[in-house]
Design an enzyme around this catalytic site. Sequence first.
Site, PDB file in Angstrom:
ATOM      1  CD1 TRP A 187       3.922 -25.442 -50.494  1.00 48.43           C
ATOM      2  CD2 TRP A 187       5.772 -26.683 -50.638  1.00 48.43           C
ATOM      3  NE1 TRP A 187       4.924 -24.780 -49.830  1.00 48.43           N
ATOM      4  CE2 TRP A 187       6.072 -25.523 -49.904  1.00 48.43           C
ATOM      5  CE3 TRP A 187       6.776 -27.624 -50.854  1.00 48.43           C
ATOM      6  CZ2 TRP A 187       7.343 -25.277 -49.385  1.00 48.43           C
ATOM      7  CZ3 TRP A 187       8.039 -27.382 -50.336  1.00 48.43           C
ATOM      8  CH2 TRP A 187       8.312 -26.220 -49.612  1.00 48.43           C
ATOM      9  CG  PHE A 218       7.334 -34.461 -41.310  1.00 50.23           C
ATOM     10  CD1 PHE A 218       7.539 -35.496 -42.214  1.00 50.23           C
ATOM     11  CD2 PHE A 218       7.520 -33.165 -41.738  1.00 50.23           C
ATOM     12  CE1 PHE A 218       7.911 -35.238 -43.529  1.00 50.23           C
ATOM     13  CE2 PHE A 218       7.893 -32.891 -43.046  1.00 50.23           C
ATOM     14  CZ  PHE A 218       8.092 -33.928 -43.946  1.00 50.23           C
ATOM     15  CD  GLU A 225       6.297 -39.612 -38.605  1.00 45.69           C
ATOM     16  OE1 GLU A 225       5.220 -39.257 -38.061  1.00 45.69           O
ATOM     17  OE2 GLU A 225       6.999 -40.535 -38.165  1.00 45.69           O
ATOM     18  CE  LYS A 252      -4.136 -43.245 -34.187  1.00 45.98           C
ATOM     19  NZ  LYS A 252      -5.021 -42.474 -33.289  1.00 45.98           N
TER      20      LYS A 252
END
Length: 118
Positions: A16, A29, A67, A92
């Site tokens: 979370w 995101f 993502e 990346k």
Amino acid sequence: MRTFFVRLKNRTRWSWQGLVVAWREEYSFRTWVWANILSALLVVWLPLGDGMRALILVLGLLVLVAELFNTAIERAVDHTSTDHNRLAGQAKDAASAAVAVTAVAAGVAWVIGLLSLL
């Protein structure tokens, strides 16, 4: 058995926390979350088959997973060094490409689903 539930509670809390940080600090995101919400509303509204609905929803979630991995890789690479490094850049870029390929897969599912309505 008690240890299992303690560990489960910790894993849930850490997961979370990761979602909260990604939502708070990663524009991409948040964008994909909103795209998934819109996609879910459309997929429920349109007269698509159950299999197509499930495929579109699952692929949308996989875009979010990609993502999150992309964010993790970027953060780990940036933590290791802020100097320009060819391999770090490739890592990346590959993570970013994973997001793009997953999004294309979701888009293909949408195209097939919409074509099935014709």
